[in-house]
Motif scaffolding. Sequence first.
Motif, mmCIF file in Angstrom:
data_model
loop_
_atom_site.group_PDB
_atom_site.id
_atom_site.type_symbol
_atom_site.label_atom_id
_atom_site.label_comp_id
_atom_site.label_asym_id
_atom_site.label_seq_id
_atom_site.Cartn_x
_atom_site.Cartn_y
_atom_site.Cartn_z
ATOM 1 N N ALA A 59 -13.976 -24.806 -80.266
ATOM 2 C CA ALA A 59 -12.855 -24.539 -81.168
ATOM 3 C C ALA A 59 -12.718 -25.620 -82.223
ATOM 4 O O ALA A 59 -12.559 -25.348 -83.413
ATOM 5 N N LEU A 60 -12.790 -26.885 -81.793
ATOM 6 C CA LEU A 60 -12.667 -27.972 -82.749
ATOM 7 C C LEU A 60 -13.883 -28.049 -83.661
ATOM 8 O O LEU A 60 -13.783 -28.411 -84.826
ATOM 9 N N GLY A 61 -15.048 -27.673 -83.105
ATOM 10 C CA GLY A 61 -16.255 -27.657 -83.920
ATOM 11 C C GLY A 61 -16.156 -26.660 -85.054
ATOM 12 O O GLY A 61 -16.629 -26.899 -86.164
ATOM 13 N N GLY A 62 -15.503 -25.524 -84.795
ATOM 14 C CA GLY A 62 -15.300 -24.529 -85.849
ATOM 15 C C GLY A 62 -14.219 -24.943 -86.821
ATOM 16 O O GLY A 62 -14.277 -24.631 -88.006
ATOM 17 N N ALA A 63 -13.197 -25.653 -86.313
ATOM 18 C CA ALA A 63 -12.067 -26.039 -87.164
ATOM 19 C C ALA A 63 -12.406 -27.222 -88.057
ATOM 20 O O ALA A 63 -12.018 -27.266 -89.223
ATOM 21 N N ILE A 64 -13.101 -28.212 -87.485
ATOM 22 C CA ILE A 64 -13.410 -29.417 -88.258
ATOM 23 C C ILE A 64 -14.819 -29.283 -88.790
ATOM 24 O O ILE A 64 -15.793 -29.714 -88.173
ATOM 25 N N GLY A 65 -14.914 -28.654 -89.923
ATOM 26 C CA GLY A 65 -16.210 -28.419 -90.540
ATOM 27 C C GLY A 65 -16.156 -28.804 -92.005
ATOM 28 O O GLY A 65 -15.490 -29.757 -92.400
ATOM 29 N N THR A 66 -16.838 -28.038 -92.816
ATOM 30 C CA THR A 66 -16.930 -28.380 -94.227
ATOM 31 C C THR A 66 -15.620 -28.151 -94.970
ATOM 32 O O THR A 66 -15.467 -28.605 -96.094
ATOM 33 N N GLY A 67 -14.661 -27.445 -94.346
ATOM 34 C CA GLY A 67 -13.355 -27.306 -94.983
ATOM 35 C C GLY A 67 -12.691 -28.654 -95.187
ATOM 36 O O GLY A 67 -12.075 -28.924 -96.225
ATOM 37 N N LEU A 68 -12.810 -29.542 -94.186
ATOM 38 C CA LEU A 68 -12.266 -30.897 -94.312
ATOM 39 C C LEU A 68 -13.229 -31.804 -95.053
ATOM 40 O O LEU A 68 -12.839 -32.533 -95.966
ATOM 41 N N PHE A 69 -14.504 -31.753 -94.681
ATOM 42 C CA PHE A 69 -15.459 -32.708 -95.219
ATOM 43 C C PHE A 69 -15.864 -32.435 -96.666
ATOM 44 O O PHE A 69 -16.201 -33.354 -97.399
ATOM 45 N N VAL A 70 -15.880 -31.178 -97.086
ATOM 46 C CA VAL A 70 -16.307 -30.829 -98.449
ATOM 47 C C VAL A 70 -15.193 -30.118 -99.213
ATOM 48 O O VAL A 70 -14.818 -30.514 -100.316
ATOM 49 N N GLY A 71 -14.628 -29.057 -98.618
ATOM 50 C CA GLY A 71 -13.613 -28.266 -99.313
ATOM 51 C C GLY A 71 -12.385 -29.060 -99.707
ATOM 52 O O GLY A 71 -11.748 -28.772 -100.727
ATOM 53 N N SER A 72 -12.033 -30.087 -98.924
ATOM 54 C CA SER A 72 -10.862 -30.910 -99.247
ATOM 55 C C SER A 72 -11.035 -31.612 -100.589
ATOM 56 O O SER A 72 -10.060 -31.867 -101.292
ATOM 57 N N GLY A 73 -12.283 -31.921 -100.932
ATOM 58 C CA GLY A 73 -12.527 -32.554 -102.228
ATOM 59 C C GLY A 73 -12.176 -31.643 -103.383
ATOM 60 O O GLY A 73 -11.672 -32.089 -104.417
ATOM 61 N N GLY A 74 -12.423 -30.332 -103.204
ATOM 62 C CA GLY A 74 -12.059 -29.375 -104.238
ATOM 63 C C GLY A 74 -10.552 -29.293 -104.428
ATOM 64 O O GLY A 74 -10.056 -29.182 -105.559
ATOM 65 N N ILE A 75 -9.803 -29.338 -103.316
ATOM 66 C CA ILE A 75 -8.331 -29.309 -103.402
ATOM 67 C C ILE A 75 -7.821 -30.571 -104.074
ATOM 68 O O ILE A 75 -6.919 -30.529 -104.928
ATOM 69 N N LEU A 76 -8.375 -31.726 -103.688
ATOM 70 C CA LEU A 76 -7.959 -33.003 -104.291
ATOM 71 C C LEU A 76 -8.183 -32.997 -105.794
ATOM 72 O O LEU A 76 -7.301 -33.411 -106.570
ATOM 73 N N ALA A 77 -9.351 -32.518 -106.235
ATOM 74 C CA ALA A 77 -9.654 -32.485 -107.672
ATOM 75 C C ALA A 77 -8.734 -31.524 -108.414
ATOM 76 O O ALA A 77 -8.391 -31.749 -109.575
ATOM 77 N N LEU A 78 -8.292 -30.474 -107.740
ATOM 78 C CA LEU A 78 -7.485 -29.440 -108.398
ATOM 79 C C LEU A 78 -6.026 -29.839 -108.544
ATOM 80 O O LEU A 78 -5.432 -29.665 -109.616
ATOM 81 N N VAL A 79 -5.433 -30.373 -107.461
ATOM 82 C CA VAL A 79 -3.966 -30.551 -107.463
ATOM 83 C C VAL A 79 -3.494 -31.953 -107.092
ATOM 84 O O VAL A 79 -2.301 -32.238 -107.165
ATOM 85 N N GLY A 80 -4.389 -32.844 -106.657
ATOM 86 C CA GLY A 80 -3.979 -34.195 -106.336
ATOM 87 C C GLY A 80 -3.774 -34.436 -104.844
ATOM 88 O O GLY A 80 -3.810 -33.508 -104.032
ATOM 89 N N PRO A 81 -3.524 -35.702 -104.460
ATOM 90 C CA PRO A 81 -3.479 -36.064 -103.039
ATOM 91 C C PRO A 81 -2.250 -35.595 -102.268
ATOM 92 O O PRO A 81 -2.353 -35.271 -101.088
ATOM 93 N N ALA A 82 -1.087 -35.548 -102.894
ATOM 94 C CA ALA A 82 0.132 -35.153 -102.172
ATOM 95 C C ALA A 82 0.083 -33.689 -101.730
ATOM 96 O O ALA A 82 0.355 -33.391 -100.561
ATOM 97 N N PRO A 83 -0.235 -32.743 -102.618
ATOM 98 C CA PRO A 83 -0.346 -31.348 -102.162
ATOM 99 C C PRO A 83 -1.429 -31.161 -101.107
ATOM 100 O O PRO A 83 -1.275 -30.342 -100.191
ATOM 101 N N LEU A 84 -2.534 -31.921 -101.214
ATOM 102 C CA LEU A 84 -3.596 -31.844 -100.216
ATOM 103 C C LEU A 84 -3.050 -32.208 -98.837
ATOM 104 O O LEU A 84 -3.248 -31.472 -97.861
#
Length: 556
Positions: A59-84
């Motif tokens: 379960a954790l292997g599916g949850a902690i994947g590229t969404g945190l390691f890669v996709g989070s960078g896309g959110i940070l670039a789009l809206v900044g650290p607080a919304p992330l």
Amino acid sequence: MNRHDAAEIEKGDKAQYYESKSGIHGDQPILGAKSVAEVEGRGGETQRGLKSRHIQFLALGGAIGTGLFVGSGGILALVGPAPLFMAYLSMMIVVWNVMNNLAEVVTYLPMKGITIPYFVKRFVDPSLAFAVGWNYWYAYAILVAAEATAGAILLDYWSTPVPDAVWITIFLLVILFLNIVVVGIFGEAEFWFASIKFITIMGLIILGFVIMLGGSPNDQGRLGFRYWNNPGAFTPYLVGGSTGRFLAYWAAFVRAGFAFITSPELIALAAGETIAPRRNIPKAARRFVWRLAIFYGFGSFIIGVIVPSTDNRLLSPNSNASASPFVIGIARAGIKGLNHVINAAILTSAWSAGNAFLFSGSRVLYGMALGGDAPRIFGRTNRNGVPWVAVLATWLIGLLAFLNVSNTGAQVFTWFSNISTISGFIAWIVVMITYIRFRRALVYHNLLHTLPFRTHFQPYFVYFVLFIVSLLTLTNGFQVFFPSKWSAANFLAAYITLPIFVVLYLGHKLWFKTAWAIKVHNIDVISGKREMDELCALDAEPMPKNWLQRAWFWVA
């Protein structure tokens, strides 16, 4: 009301839909059954080869994947650290509820071969089960492609001369091999994949705090909240002012769904192949959310502290030189060599998540084949109890990752994440509806007290989260309706799943003329429970012989 009456399900004009070798689905055949294959009278059976540590790490292997390691960078670039940061915290509340809903249901009835569509058919409506089953399979198969694409993005960090197509092929072949062998070997592989991931994320969080407090070897100095002040905690989205800041949070909330989507279901789908399910499933469910809180809470916070949202190496549709924000932060701190080690460790996380998603997608397809909602061939298992035809069919959809060869990896990753996110939101809505119906049936039959595992704040909390997830589903692609952001490709990625789901649901209902929902007094919450009670009564919890063994039993 006797067991026969409680088990009866409303049948439409085409009652043959419910027929199996043994008779009528929902009637006598399911009494005394220990597996879904026995219930349906078709298909091979899986085996119980997964231990507590296997399903926790699955379960954790599916949850902690590229969404945190890669996709989070896309959110940070789009809206900044607080919304992330706020978005990940908000999504964890949603996941906590969905995990609790599923854990209560599957712990009550952990039969071999169970899937979420099986429970939907049994507690809500066969047509809804048909639609959500194919939706789940589609989401998991797309996630396999997304993880393979993310793997190619991570490998591109080293600017290797090897074509992306070769890396994607290697990635897909490895997870195919791990899923086609004995389930115990799959569980061990996932355990060690995920172990690397957890050690990596804990190390990154500690390192992030060191960098934040001024421990980097270059002249960055004490970072503190420097990047929250400049370029800013919020990057207003679409419009300025407080409205833009709210839209930034909401856009991050929607996108954060990709990191968590379908991960609570991994424990539920593994329940039928789990040793001592009524001991191990609640154990995994309780720890799942707390571990997510640590990894995602601290992880998303650290990302926004060590990397400015304006760094051009963050994931974006216009750049294919994308990297994990953790790797970017290490490089900015001047720590030589470690960025390559971390990027390699994060690559294993993509393998781990892809491995978990292929397992889950194949089990959904296998379960649908047992229930007559997919071709019978997908219900075949080999001598090791692996549904190999379903595994191959799910894996073939992962070949969509080769789209990365002709488009930028970042754009393809975004398409896949959008498609799977909306599918996941729809699935969560169905899960919560199923839980509500299941609980109402238990109350009606005066069986609520027999639940082996009960969670807090129910049933009130599920109604609140159901409203939130429904809102997220409808507003998933809200930005495409702004003239400056319109894109036919992005609109389809955001909303194509909705009409597909509706067509599957209504098409099945019109063809088989099923009732809108099974009446509460006809919902079967009895069949199979006695057999599961007897099975779980044989479970003897292992007694630790020393403090080291006691610690291991607590962890695993």
